[in-house]
Design a protein around this motif. Structure first.
Motif, PDB file in Angstrom:
ATOM      1  N   ALA A   1       9.831   2.281   7.729  1.00 32.37           N
ATOM      2  CA  ALA A   1       9.101   2.498   6.502  1.00 32.37           C
ATOM      3  C   ALA A   1       7.413   1.895   6.941  1.00 32.37           C
ATOM      4  CB  ALA A   1       9.338   1.803   5.210  1.00 32.37           C
ATOM      5  N   ALA A   2       6.640   2.749   6.950  1.00 35.64           N
ATOM      6  CA  ALA A   2       5.318   2.205   7.296  1.00 35.64           C
ATOM      7  C   ALA A   2       4.203   2.899   6.462  1.00 35.64           C
ATOM      8  CB  ALA A   2       4.871   2.667   8.797  1.00 35.64           C
ATOM      9  N   GLY A   3       3.162   2.166   6.362  1.00 37.86           N
ATOM     10  CA  GLY A   3       2.066   2.639   5.517  1.00 37.86           C
ATOM     11  C   GLY A   3       0.692   1.788   5.646  1.00 37.86           C
ATOM     12  N   LEU A   4      -0.364   1.986   4.832  1.00 39.70           N
ATOM     13  CA  LEU A   4      -1.549   1.659   4.950  1.00 39.70           C
ATOM     14  C   LEU A   4      -1.579  -0.090   4.752  1.00 39.70           C
ATOM     15  CD1 LEU A   4      -3.471   4.304   2.857  1.00 39.70           C
ATOM     16  CD2 LEU A   4      -3.036   4.262   5.343  1.00 39.70           C
ATOM     17  N   ASP A   5      -0.647  -0.781   4.632  1.00 39.09           N
ATOM     18  CA  ASP A   5      -0.784  -2.031   4.557  1.00 39.09           C
ATOM     19  C   ASP A   5      -0.534  -2.639   6.084  1.00 39.09           C
ATOM     20  OD1 ASP A   5       2.062  -1.575   5.078  1.00 39.09           O
ATOM     21  OD2 ASP A   5       2.439  -3.084   3.601  1.00 39.09           O
TER      22      ASP A   5
ATOM     23  N   GLY B   1       2.940   4.204  -4.699  1.00 41.22           N
ATOM     24  CA  GLY B   1       3.126   2.964  -5.492  1.00 41.22           C
ATOM     25  C   GLY B   1       3.658   1.963  -4.298  1.00 41.22           C
ATOM     26  N   GLY B   2       4.058   2.399  -3.038  1.00 44.95           N
ATOM     27  CA  GLY B   2       4.687   1.310  -1.939  1.00 44.95           C
ATOM     28  C   GLY B   2       6.204   0.985  -1.888  1.00 44.95           C
ATOM     29  N   LYS B   3       6.915   1.828  -2.613  1.00 46.49           N
ATOM     30  CA  LYS B   3       8.313   2.070  -2.849  1.00 46.49           C
ATOM     31  C   LYS B   3       8.886   3.141  -1.920  1.00 46.49           C
ATOM     32  CE  LYS B   3       8.846  -0.555  -7.123  1.00 46.49           C
ATOM     33  NZ  LYS B   3       9.451  -0.393  -8.512  1.00 46.49           N
ATOM     34  N   VAL B   4       9.975   3.094  -1.404  1.00 45.69           N
ATOM     35  CA  VAL B   4      10.845   4.008  -0.864  1.00 45.69           C
ATOM     36  C   VAL B   4      12.068   4.173  -1.761  1.00 45.69           C
ATOM     37  CG1 VAL B   4      12.063   4.819   1.213  1.00 45.69           C
ATOM     38  CG2 VAL B   4       9.856   3.353   1.390  1.00 45.69           C
ATOM     39  N   LEU B   5      12.090   5.321  -2.203  1.00 43.11           N
ATOM     40  CA  LEU B   5      13.260   5.818  -3.176  1.00 43.11           C
ATOM     41  C   LEU B   5      14.163   6.421  -2.512  1.00 43.11           C
ATOM     42  CD1 LEU B   5      11.255   7.514  -6.033  1.00 43.11           C
ATOM     43  CD2 LEU B   5      11.637   5.062  -5.849  1.00 43.11           C
ATOM     44  N   LEU B   6      15.509   5.850  -2.833  1.00 42.54           N
ATOM     45  CA  LEU B   6      16.908   6.243  -2.141  1.00 42.54           C
ATOM     46  C   LEU B   6      17.500   6.967  -3.072  1.00 42.54           C
ATOM     47  CD1 LEU B   6      18.207   6.119   0.874  1.00 42.54           C
ATOM     48  CD2 LEU B   6      19.284   3.925  -0.254  1.00 42.54           C
ATOM     49  N   TYR B   7      18.180   8.479  -2.591  1.00 45.87           N
ATOM     50  CA  TYR B   7      19.067   8.817  -3.415  1.00 45.87           C
ATOM     51  C   TYR B   7      20.343   9.527  -2.483  1.00 45.87           C
ATOM     52  CZ  TYR B   7      15.152   9.799  -6.417  1.00 45.87           C
ATOM     53  OH  TYR B   7      14.276   9.646  -7.254  1.00 45.87           O
ATOM     54  N   LYS B   8      21.468   9.624  -2.969  1.00 45.12           N
ATOM     55  CA  LYS B   8      22.738   9.952  -2.522  1.00 45.12           C
ATOM     56  C   LYS B   8      23.134  11.342  -2.844  1.00 45.12           C
ATOM     57  CE  LYS B   8      26.687   8.148  -3.644  1.00 45.12           C
ATOM     58  NZ  LYS B   8      28.002   7.240  -3.747  1.00 45.12           N
TER      59      LYS B   8
ATOM     60  N   PRO C   1       4.608  11.626  -4.412  1.00 50.12           N
ATOM     61  CA  PRO C   1       5.265  11.440  -3.297  1.00 50.12           C
ATOM     62  C   PRO C   1       4.376  11.615  -1.838  1.00 50.12           C
ATOM     63  CG  PRO C   1       5.740  13.334  -4.278  1.00 50.12           C
ATOM     64  CD  PRO C   1       4.899  12.457  -5.293  1.00 50.12           C
ATOM     65  N   ARG C   2       4.544  10.781  -0.969  1.00 51.56           N
ATOM     66  CA  ARG C   2       3.895  10.989   0.194  1.00 51.56           C
ATOM     67  C   ARG C   2       4.409  11.617   1.485  1.00 51.56           C
ATOM     68  NH1 ARG C   2      -1.380   8.256   0.430  1.00 51.56           N
ATOM     69  NH2 ARG C   2      -2.172   8.466  -1.687  1.00 51.56           N
ATOM     70  N   CYS C   3       5.941  11.138   1.741  1.00 47.46           N
ATOM     71  CA  CYS C   3       6.653  11.265   2.776  1.00 47.46           C
ATOM     72  C   CYS C   3       8.174  11.372   2.267  1.00 47.46           C
ATOM     73  CB  CYS C   3       6.516  10.399   3.676  1.00 47.46           C
ATOM     74  SG  CYS C   3       6.686   8.637   3.272  1.00 47.46           S
TER      75      CYS C   3
ATOM     76  N   GLY D   1       1.049  -1.231  -0.175  1.00 41.12           N
ATOM     77  CA  GLY D   1       0.042   0.189  -0.015  1.00 41.12           C
ATOM     78  C   GLY D   1       0.861   1.365  -0.182  1.00 41.12           C
ATOM     79  N   PRO D   2       0.404   2.415  -0.048  1.00 44.62           N
ATOM     80  CA  PRO D   2       0.956   3.573  -0.077  1.00 44.62           C
ATOM     81  C   PRO D   2       2.025   3.802   1.272  1.00 44.62           C
ATOM     82  CG  PRO D   2      -1.169   4.093  -0.691  1.00 44.62           C
ATOM     83  CD  PRO D   2      -1.195   2.650  -0.170  1.00 44.62           C
ATOM     84  N   ILE D   3       2.948   4.344   1.014  1.00 45.60           N
ATOM     85  CA  ILE D   3       3.916   4.509   2.186  1.00 45.60           C
ATOM     86  C   ILE D   3       3.652   5.925   2.590  1.00 45.60           C
ATOM     87  CG2 ILE D   3       6.386   5.049   2.922  1.00 45.60           C
ATOM     88  CD1 ILE D   3       6.004   2.014   1.995  1.00 45.60           C
TER      89      ILE D   3
END
Length: 558
Positions: free
Chosen positions: A273-277, A544-551, A526-528, A257-259
């Motif tokens: 990471a937490a969300g509606l699931d 979409g349920g993913k947590v994108l990570l950038y450096k 984006p949600r958070c 579910g959405p993050i």
């Protein structure tokens, strides 16, 4: 002719005819059939013999390989399978024994204590040996492990050992050096999981793309207790931001579910990471594999917000329920708190935690702000503002609080006196829905339903100057979440209702970085978002349920 002679002739004829009959019967007799079958049996036996020879050749090759492996293991770790005579080890250089050499030395490569997994090199070994010789004057060593000293390993012959090379043309290394490099490789692949250590203040540095992992890096980090936070003297320049996309933070366990919440632990390694699931997941962030640490299922509460206590001991979770949850990281225990005594709130989904980890402020009904003790989880006070409360942010280490809501004003509260000490209208805002402050409380930003973000200087705003330092109008829908990085050189703003609705603002020029997020990367909705403690990482959770990570390459530490 006599009767005797006549009978003799007849007997001869009779015998001859019987002999001819016997020859005719032998043609189809079993004896002839057996002769033909014997040829086929010989062919079969010949093929079986060839198979047996092939099997023997294969077995001999396999036995030869096993014998070579046994000899290598025996030379490295002792005679496991058969006792070896000194000077006859296979694969080891034959060296004449030195009569003047010491008969005993202290092996530090597998010492006890906390140094079992850290590499020891020749320089350290020689230095330690000198100290040992000084400490044991007058005592004769009993024996010396000559096998390990004479053993040499070809690290190019086996492909998986080539990573142990320090130089491109290096082939043979000693057994002791081989063991030390294996320990160093183990330390690299299995870093110290100190995310649950509450007293740990250091954060591991973020390696740049061009850097190769070095065995000595682990030693440099763990051999001292110095603070690893590097105070950058170079200011971040506006215009273009240097960043790179890494593996998703939750790639090992994406959400269904959405993050709604992502946050880094204060050590920079652990992220939630937490969300509606209804799941709370923990990941160890290294930018390469991001292994999953733990997952917790909250059966009766889709999570709208989850946050670490700043001291790193607990996680507070809440949703559209009359109660909330607390997860103790040390004891791995989940506690359900609420409903709150004397309150009728049906939703405790929005809250903020003070930087001193003492107070949790929940958004209540009808303009009420509920103050909860982080230690006892009991209601310790309430604050009341005009209109509805939509957002909260702490100032001055947790002694002061900002709030905004439906009346378009920003309220400034003193938590010691439990009263409002300043109130001012947010310029151009009809309804404030988000707030954030910098770590030093010098700046704060407000977001409204129209997508306008105002950045204020704290002292000027409290002194009566209501005009913001800058009004940012790059988004046109509700501002969902905002965040300053640790040194307040970047302000991240986002909107849940707009695809790729996230911008990074350079402070103090207040210009939006032109290359973010870029044409190749999609942020979905984006949600958070959150910065790591040293701003080396930036994480973005989307619908979409993913947590994108950038450096972020400007910052060296996670």
């Amino acid at each position: 002719m006599s009767l005797i002679s006549q009978n003799a002739v007849q007997k001869r004829r009779l015998r001859k005819s019987e002999g001819d009959d016997d020859n005719d019967e032998d043609i189809g007799s079993p004896t002839s059939i057996d002769a033909e079958g014997g040829k086929e049996a010989k062919l079969k036996n010949h093929s079986k013999e060839r198979k047996k020879k092939r099997t023997k050749v294969q077995e001999s090759q396999q036995n030869k390989e096993e014998e070579e492996m046994r000899q290598l293991e025996s030379s490295l770790f002792g005679s496991l399978y058969a006792p070896l005579e000194f000077g006859t080890e296979v694969g080891a250089a034959v060296v004449a024994p030195d009569r003047d050499a010491p008969l005993f030395f202290t092996d530090r490569s597998a010492g006890g204590g906390g140094m079992d997994y850290f590499p020891i090199y020749e320089e350290d070994i020689s230095h330690e040996d000198e100290e040992d010789v000084v400490g044991i004057k007058g005592r004769k060593p009993v024996w010396v492990d000559e096998e390990e000293e004479r053993t040499e390993v070809d690290i190019v012959k086996v492909s998986r050992l080539r990573k142990l090379r320090k130089e491109e043309d290096q082939h043979l290394i000693s057994g002791k050096e081989y063991e030390a490099r294996l320990r160093g490789q183990h330390a690299k692949l299995n870093p110290f999981t100190g995310w649950a250590d509450m007293d740990r203040k250091t954060s591991l540095p973020v390696a740049s793309d061009g850097e190769s992992d070095d065995e000595g890096c682990v030693d440099d980090i763990l051999q001292n207790n110095d603070e690893l936070v590097v105070k950058d003297t170079v200011k971040l320049l506006p215009g273009m931001l240097e960043f790179s996309r890494l593996v998703d933070a939750n790639i090992q366990d994406p959400s269904n579910g959405p993050i709604h919440s992502v946050q880094f632990h204060r050590n920079g390694q652990l992220m939630l990471a937490a969300g509606l699931d209804k799941h709370l997941r923990f990941f160890q962030i290294d930018g390469k594999r991001n292994p999953k640490i733990q997952s917790i299922f909250i059966e009766d509460c889709p999570v709208h917000k989850a946050s670490f206590l700043p001291d790193g001991s607990e996680v507070i979770l809440s949703g559209r329920r009359k109660f909330f949850y607390s997860f103790d990281l040390v004891n791995a225990a989940v506690s359900k708190i609420g409903p709150l005594t004397g309150r009728e709130e049906k939703s405790l989904e929005s809250f903020e935690i003070s930087p001193d980890s003492r107070t949790i402020a929940f958004v209540g009904n009808e303009g009420y702000i509920l103050l909860i003790s982080a230690k006892t989880k009991q209601l310790i006070g309430t604050l009341k503002m005009n209109g509805s409360v939509r957002s909260l942010a702490f100032l001055d280490g947790g002694n002061q609080l900002l709030s905004s809501g439906g009346d378009g004003h920003v309220y400034h509260w003193d938590l010691g006196m439990r009263k409002c000490i300043h109130k001012a209208f947010d310029d151009g805002s009809l309804a404030g829905i988000s707030l954030c402050t910098s770590q030093d409380s010098s700046l704060f930003a407000t977001g409204s339903t129209s997508g306008i973000v105002n950045v204020y200087k704290g002292d000027d705003f409290l002194g009566g100057k209501r005009k913001p330092l800058k009004t940012i109008e790059n988004l046109t829908t509700d501002i969902g979440e905002m965040k300053f990085n640790h040194d307040a050189q970047i302000l991240a703003i986002s909107s849940r209702k707009e695809r790729n609705g996230m911008r990074l603002v350079h402070i103090p020029s207040f210009n939006v970085f032109q290359n973010w997020p870029g044409p190749r990367f999609s942020l979905h909705y984006p949600r958070c978002l959150d910065f790591s403690p040293g701003s080396g990482f930036l994480s973005v959770g989307h619908a979409g349920g993913k947590v994108l990570l950038y450096k972020l390459h400007h910052y060296k530490n996670a």
